[in-house]
Design a protein around this motif. Structure first.
Motif, short mmCIF file in Angstrom:
data_model
loop_
_atom_site.label_atom_id
_atom_site.label_comp_id
_atom_site.label_asym_id
_atom_site.label_seq_id
_atom_site.Cartn_x
_atom_site.Cartn_y
_atom_site.Cartn_z
N ASP A 1 7.19 3.81 -16.05
CA ASP A 1 8.38 3.17 -15.48
C ASP A 1 8.05 2.57 -14.12
O ASP A 1 8.40 1.41 -13.83
CB ASP A 1 9.52 4.19 -15.29
N LEU A 2 7.39 3.36 -13.29
CA LEU A 2 7.09 2.93 -11.93
C LEU A 2 6.11 1.76 -11.92
O LEU A 2 6.28 0.78 -11.18
CB LEU A 2 6.54 4.10 -11.12
N ALA A 3 5.07 1.85 -12.73
CA ALA A 3 4.06 0.79 -12.76
C ALA A 3 4.63 -0.49 -13.36
O ALA A 3 4.32 -1.60 -12.88
CB ALA A 3 2.85 1.26 -13.57
N ALA A 4 5.45 -0.37 -14.39
CA ALA A 4 6.05 -1.56 -15.01
C ALA A 4 7.00 -2.24 -14.03
O ALA A 4 7.03 -3.48 -13.93
CB ALA A 4 6.78 -1.18 -16.29
N GLU A 5 7.78 -1.45 -13.29
CA GLU A 5 8.69 -2.05 -12.32
C GLU A 5 7.91 -2.78 -11.23
O GLU A 5 8.28 -3.89 -10.82
CB GLU A 5 9.60 -1.01 -11.69
N GLN A 6 6.81 -2.20 -10.79
CA GLN A 6 6.00 -2.86 -9.77
C GLN A 6 5.46 -4.19 -10.29
O GLN A 6 5.41 -5.19 -9.56
CB GLN A 6 4.85 -1.97 -9.33
N ALA A 7 5.05 -4.23 -11.55
CA ALA A 7 4.54 -5.47 -12.14
C ALA A 7 5.63 -6.54 -12.20
O ALA A 7 5.38 -7.72 -11.90
CB ALA A 7 4.00 -5.20 -13.54
N VAL A 8 6.83 -6.13 -12.57
CA VAL A 8 7.97 -7.08 -12.60
C VAL A 8 8.27 -7.59 -11.20
O VAL A 8 8.44 -8.80 -10.98
CB VAL A 8 9.22 -6.40 -13.21
N LEU A 9 8.35 -6.68 -10.24
CA LEU A 9 8.68 -7.06 -8.87
C LEU A 9 7.62 -7.97 -8.27
O LEU A 9 7.95 -8.90 -7.51
CB LEU A 9 8.86 -5.82 -8.00
N GLU B 1 12.86 -14.83 -1.33
CA GLU B 1 14.14 -14.72 -0.62
C GLU B 1 15.22 -14.02 -1.44
O GLU B 1 16.27 -13.66 -0.91
CB GLU B 1 14.63 -16.12 -0.21
N ASP B 2 14.98 -13.85 -2.73
CA ASP B 2 16.00 -13.25 -3.59
C ASP B 2 16.08 -11.74 -3.38
O ASP B 2 15.08 -11.08 -3.08
CB ASP B 2 15.69 -13.53 -5.06
N ALA B 3 17.27 -11.19 -3.57
CA ALA B 3 17.46 -9.74 -3.56
C ALA B 3 17.11 -9.18 -4.93
O ALA B 3 17.14 -9.90 -5.94
CB ALA B 3 18.90 -9.40 -3.19
N VAL B 4 16.80 -7.90 -4.96
CA VAL B 4 16.41 -7.24 -6.21
C VAL B 4 17.04 -5.86 -6.27
O VAL B 4 17.08 -5.14 -5.27
CB VAL B 4 14.88 -7.11 -6.34
N GLY C 1 15.50 0.86 -6.41
CA GLY C 1 16.78 0.61 -5.77
C GLY C 1 16.94 -0.81 -5.27
O GLY C 1 16.29 -1.74 -5.77
N ASP C 2 17.79 -0.99 -4.25
CA ASP C 2 18.13 -2.32 -3.75
C ASP C 2 17.20 -2.75 -2.62
O ASP C 2 16.90 -1.98 -1.71
CB ASP C 2 19.57 -2.33 -3.21
N THR C 3 16.78 -4.01 -2.69
CA THR C 3 16.08 -4.65 -1.58
C THR C 3 16.71 -6.02 -1.37
O THR C 3 17.26 -6.61 -2.29
CB THR C 3 14.58 -4.82 -1.87
N GLY C 4 16.61 -6.53 -0.14
CA GLY C 4 17.25 -7.80 0.18
C GLY C 4 18.65 -7.58 0.69
O GLY C 4 19.16 -6.45 0.76
N ALA C 5 19.30 -8.66 1.07
CA ALA C 5 20.65 -8.59 1.65
C ALA C 5 21.65 -8.02 0.66
O ALA C 5 21.65 -8.37 -0.52
CB ALA C 5 21.09 -9.99 2.08
N ARG D 1 20.59 -12.16 -7.06
CA ARG D 1 20.07 -10.80 -7.16
C ARG D 1 19.49 -10.58 -8.56
O ARG D 1 20.16 -10.79 -9.57
CB ARG D 1 21.15 -9.77 -6.88
N TRP D 2 18.23 -10.14 -8.59
CA TRP D 2 17.57 -9.79 -9.84
C TRP D 2 17.85 -8.34 -10.18
O TRP D 2 17.80 -7.47 -9.31
CB TRP D 2 16.06 -10.00 -9.73
N LEU D 3 18.15 -8.06 -11.44
CA LEU D 3 18.44 -6.72 -11.93
C LEU D 3 17.32 -6.33 -12.89
O LEU D 3 17.11 -6.99 -13.92
CB LEU D 3 19.79 -6.69 -12.64
#
Length: 271
Positions: free
Chosen positions: A47-55, A64-67, A73-77, A83-85
């Protein structure tokens, strides 16, 4: 691969989902460490490695986009327009016991609307995606339009907690209803890959309880179903994503109406 500098949001969603899917596929069957979460849930190293690859894909192309990531969790304004989900491995429990029914979900919300989304099946190699207008599946680099159909009569019902609409609605009671058994054939897949299957004609419908606002799990699948022409509402027939109203995504209006009536029949009179 599309150049990140010129990729459309939909192309980027596909690229990001594919990047996550490659990690999920590559780590399948290995011994995975676990990170405990609340309510008995957990994340694996995959899960963690796949999320890092997506991010990595998203942040390289759209810094500049939020995620909002399932694990990070949340990053960006907080009030970002874009916002990417990201749900890097939907079906962690399946995956942890070497079951291949999982998905990688990536969606972009602009304002209040999901304008691009992709749901990747790491093991079939398919990516279901939408640019907010069209819904397609990509196989071996070729795209095909999605065509919903209720012909299978297969309806996936999510039995996982929480159940914010109980006691008015219990998914298990829907499965036990005589009228459900007369008309449909139940399936319980436990991954939102099943929502993409509604858009593609492999399922007649999908039903779940829960709060789906900005849901990393469901945003991509809902966008796919809407773009494909499915009928998508909450459990009361109201617009989805407006509260803790759950989801009915159906291939056509007749199927949706039948399920909506079955759901309504659970609520006490006058509610």
């Amino acid at each position: 691969m599309v150049s990140m500098g010129t990729a459309s949001d939909a192309q980027l969603a596909v690229e990001a989902a594919q990047a996550g899917a490659a990690v999920v596929r590559g780590m399948f069957g290995t011994v995975l460490s676990r990170t405990e979460k609340s309510g008995g849930d957990f994340a694996t190293a995959a899960d963690l490695a796949a999320e890092q690859a997506v991010l990595d894909v998203l942040r390289t192309a759209r810094p500049e986009d939020a995620v909002t990531g399932e694990e990070s969790g949340d990053t960006g304004a907080a009030g970002a327009e874009r916002r990417w989900l990201v749900d890097p491995l939907c079906g962690t429990l399946n995956y942890a016991v070497r079951n291949m029914l999982v998905a990688v979900n990536v969606a972009l919300r602009v304002g209040s609307t999901v304008t691009a989304a992709a749901s990747a099946d790491p093991f079939s190699g398919e990516v279901f995606w939408t640019d907010g207008t069209h819904a397609r599946v990509r196989r071996d680099g070729a795209d095909e339009e999605l065509a919903p159909s209720s012909g299978s009569r297969l309806v996936d019902v999510n039995l996982d907690a929480p159940f914010p609409n109980a006691p008015d609605f219990r998914a298990v009671h829907l499965l036990a209803a005589p009228e459900f058994a007369q008309r449909f054939r139940p399936r319980v897949v436990s991954t939102t890959l099943a929502v993409a299957w509604v858009a593609s004609g492999r399922r007649a419908a999908y039903v779940t309880d829960g709060d789906l606002r900005d849901s990393v799990h469901f945003a991509a699948g809902i966008a796919l179903c809407e773009a494909a022409g499915c009928v998508v509402t909450d459990l009361r027939g109201l617009p989805v994503n407006t509260g803790a109203g759950g989801l009915i995504a159906a291939a056509d209006r007749e199927t949706h109406q039948a399920l909506l009536e079955m759901v309504k029949a659970q609520a006490p009179a006058g509610r």
